[in-house]
Design a protein around this motif. Structure first.
Motif, PDB file in Angstrom:
ATOM      1  N   ARG A 395       7.429   2.001 -66.742  1.00 35.85           N
ATOM      2  CA  ARG A 395       7.805   1.051 -65.706  1.00 35.85           C
ATOM      3  C   ARG A 395       6.746  -0.023 -65.486  1.00 35.85           C
ATOM      4  NH1 ARG A 395      12.964   1.942 -66.184  1.00 35.85           N
ATOM      5  NH2 ARG A 395      13.582   4.069 -65.688  1.00 35.85           N
ATOM      6  N   ASP A 396       5.516   0.224 -65.918  1.00 35.37           N
ATOM      7  CA  ASP A 396       4.468  -0.778 -65.760  1.00 35.37           C
ATOM      8  C   ASP A 396       4.723  -2.009 -66.635  1.00 35.37           C
ATOM      9  OD1 ASP A 396       3.174   0.891 -63.986  1.00 35.37           O
ATOM     10  OD2 ASP A 396       1.859   1.768 -65.527  1.00 35.37           O
ATOM     11  N   ALA A 399       7.766  -5.482 -65.105  1.00 39.62           N
ATOM     12  CA  ALA A 399       7.710  -6.450 -64.005  1.00 39.62           C
ATOM     13  C   ALA A 399       8.436  -7.751 -64.348  1.00 39.62           C
ATOM     14  CB  ALA A 399       6.260  -6.722 -63.640  1.00 39.62           C
ATOM     15  N   SER A 400       8.096  -8.362 -65.469  1.00 36.61           N
ATOM     16  CA  SER A 400       8.718  -9.644 -65.828  1.00 36.61           C
ATOM     17  C   SER A 400      10.187  -9.474 -66.214  1.00 36.61           C
ATOM     18  CB  SER A 400       7.939 -10.319 -66.960  1.00 36.61           C
ATOM     19  OG  SER A 400       7.918  -9.503 -68.119  1.00 36.61           O
ATOM     20  N   ARG A 402      12.389  -7.254 -64.936  1.00 39.69           N
ATOM     21  CA  ARG A 402      13.175  -7.156 -63.707  1.00 39.69           C
ATOM     22  C   ARG A 402      13.296  -8.524 -63.031  1.00 39.69           C
ATOM     23  NH1 ARG A 402      14.662  -2.206 -62.290  1.00 39.69           N
ATOM     24  NH2 ARG A 402      13.404  -0.379 -62.869  1.00 39.69           N
ATOM     25  N   THR A 403      12.201  -9.260 -63.012  1.00 38.66           N
ATOM     26  CA  THR A 403      12.229 -10.595 -62.414  1.00 38.66           C
ATOM     27  C   THR A 403      13.219 -11.489 -63.140  1.00 38.66           C
ATOM     28  OG1 THR A 403       9.920 -10.411 -61.717  1.00 38.66           O
ATOM     29  CG2 THR A 403      10.839 -12.629 -61.876  1.00 38.66           C
TER      30      THR A 403
END
Length: 524
Positions: A395-396, A399-400, A402-403
């Motif tokens: 999951r790290d 971030a981009s 999901r954005t």
């Protein structure tokens, strides 16, 4: 005489002269470009001293006073695109020749223009300034006479589009299979394409010039073989791929090798090659020497450092960029400015599949808005069994991603949803699904009279061919930008092809804008 290579920074750089052809038995091979000669896509070449005439009909479609020796024809890929400056041949031809004259190895430029069509070599100079030009001697195979290797388009002749690939995974495999698959098709039976002929460029005009990967089962192999090597698991709809003559080179690892994959079987994960990693200089040199014009970024999600490394290499080598993954390059103002300054186009970021979860979600969200239905909450959960989904178990690295996916849907809503009411992203890795992606979509809203309603949708697609149907047009749009001298983010193609473009537009608007870009009505 020495050859002067012109950069886009208004400087001339001296390199070795082009090597002449070598005799092999009774035959003479085509001359080749001297080793280290930086043939960048915005740097182009014209024949130098010419002493052998060619038929008048050919001269009339090139420069009227520049007869081209037959011995040069094998290397001049698109010289015929630059016609006698009539309006029908486009702005590129007018800017290339116009009132300018060509005197042997010197061309006087009519106006600043950093890119024409792989046929003219010069820098961003001022009107009236000149620069040295020389002969491009890349080999091509000519069939049925002098013009057999060229295809006519509106009176001009179209050449190939040379791409370099970073990450020879499932998506690259589907793209390359598609290029070969459509080679034997006609416009009538070419199913699955948005454009068969895009300003003269067809799918089969795309050819791979260079490729980078870090997997031991791919590095060193011909691209046609590496594209089917594990852990690739996409559908082989064109299994008999001809050899490309291009070996996959060891790339740069950085953060492109997820450590959490090591607990899975080798058939499902990356296996790091025991090779020396490519340096920045190595990548730039390969891009320059291969004649690549466009770099495709197919790195794994979360490869932030690696994506920026290759984008930087593209800038230095002078090639356009199609950024298919969710590291923000085209949509980052700082990166956008760098590409604009270099006169190089970039399409990005994060490819939006032909008919996938994101485009379906966007269309339904827009339908809610148009029909006066209030969308209260929604989710999009995706499962798959390829390395993309295995990589995203960390999951790290998301971030981009999901954005990118969330903003793609939020951007079509009249009023964006609160974060608690929208969830979009990969859900889990299911090994046996392979390259099949399954999307579970739910939308809850309120109709006339505040009456509630719900939509439940299940979408199943082969993930990688779904993206290739978009990328094959993104490449050709990027080449159009190179032909027209357009640098920086391509706003319209990025909005239509990508999830996280520099500017979001609704899909109908983005489609119209992209069609206008293709026709030359708009510059970006």
């Amino acid at each position: 005489m020495p050859v002067w290579m012109c950069g886009s920074n208004k400087t001339l750089r001296r390199v070795g002269p082009a090597a002449g052809g070598k005799k092999t038995g009774s035959k003479r091979t085509s001359p080749t470009v001297a080793r280290g000669n930086p043939l960048r896509p915005h740097l182009h070449l014209l024949p130098g001293e010419c002493n052998l005439s060619i038929p008048r009909r050919i001269q009339e479609t090139t420069y009227p006073h520049t007869p081209i020796p037959r011995r040069h024809l094998t290397g001049i890929r698109a010289i015929y695109r630059l016609s006698a400056c009539t309006r029908r041949y486009g702005r590129a031809a007018w800017n290339a020749a116009g009132p300018a004259g060509i005197i042997h190895d010197r061309q006087v430029l009519p106006e600043p223009y950093p890119y024409i069509s792989r046929s003219v070599l010069y820098s961003k100079t001022q009107p009236g300034e000149g620069c040295i030009v020389s002969t491009c001697t890349r080999r091509t195979r000519l069939k049925r006479g002098v013009l057999g290797a060229y295809r006519s388009y509106r009176g001009a002749f179209v050449d190939s589009i040379r791409i370099a690939i970073v990450g020879v995974g499932n998506c690259a495999s589907s793209l390359l299979q598609g290029i070969e698959y459509y080679r034997g098709k006609s416009e009538k039976d070419a199913i699955g394409l948005m454009h068969w002929d895009l300003c003269g460029y067809r799918p089969s005009d795309i050819e791979v010039a260079a490729a980078f990967d870090i997997d031991a089962r791919k590095v060193g192999k011909d691209v046609s073989e590496a594209m089917f090597a594990p852990p690739n698991c996409t559908t082989a709809f064109c299994p008999k791929m001809p050899g490309t003559g291009v070996a996959v080179r060891m790339g740069r690892v950085l953060d492109g090798f997820p450590a959490h994959m090591q607990g899975y079987r080798e058939e499902c994960r990356f296996v790091l090659a025991d090779e020396e990693e490519a340096s920045r200089e190595d990548v730039v040199r390969v891009l320059e020497e291969s004649g690549a014009e466009i770099l495709l970024n197919y790195l794994p999600v979360g490869s932030e450092e690696a994506a920026r490394f290759y984008a930087d290499c593209a800038l230095e080598a002078g090639v356009g960029l199609v950024n298919n993954m969710p590291v923000f390059i085209a949509s980052d103002p700082a990166w956008a400015a760098r590409f604009r300054e270099r006169g190089l186009p970039v399409v990005g970021d994060d490819v939006k599949a032909q008919l996938g979860a994101t485009i379906t979600h966007r269309v339904l969200a827009n339908l809610f808005r148009q029909r006066g239905v209030r969308l209260d909450r929604t989710y999009q959960l995706n499962t798959g069994g390829n390395t993309d989904f295995l990589n995203m178990l960390n999951r790290d690295r998301l971030a981009s991603k999901r954005t990118s996916k969330t903003e793609a849907v939020q951007s079509v809503l009249e009023v964006p949803l609160d974060d608690d009411n929208i969830h979009i992203g990969p859900s889990d890795y299911v090994c046996w699904q392979k390259d099949n992606k399954v999307c579970f979509l739910r939308m809850e809203g309120r109709l006339f009279g505040d009456v509630p309603m719900q939509i439940e949708l299940r979408l199943s697609v082969e993930d990688s061919p779904n993206s290739a149907g978009i990328v094959i047009d993104a490449i050709r749009c990027c080449r159009l930008a190179l032909d027209r001298g357009i640098g920086g983010p391509l706003i319209a193609p990025s909005a239509y092809f990508m999830k996280h473009p520099p500017v979001q537009f609704r899909d109908d608007d983005a489609w119209h804008m992209t069609e206008e870009f293709i026709r030359g009505v708009r510059d970006d």
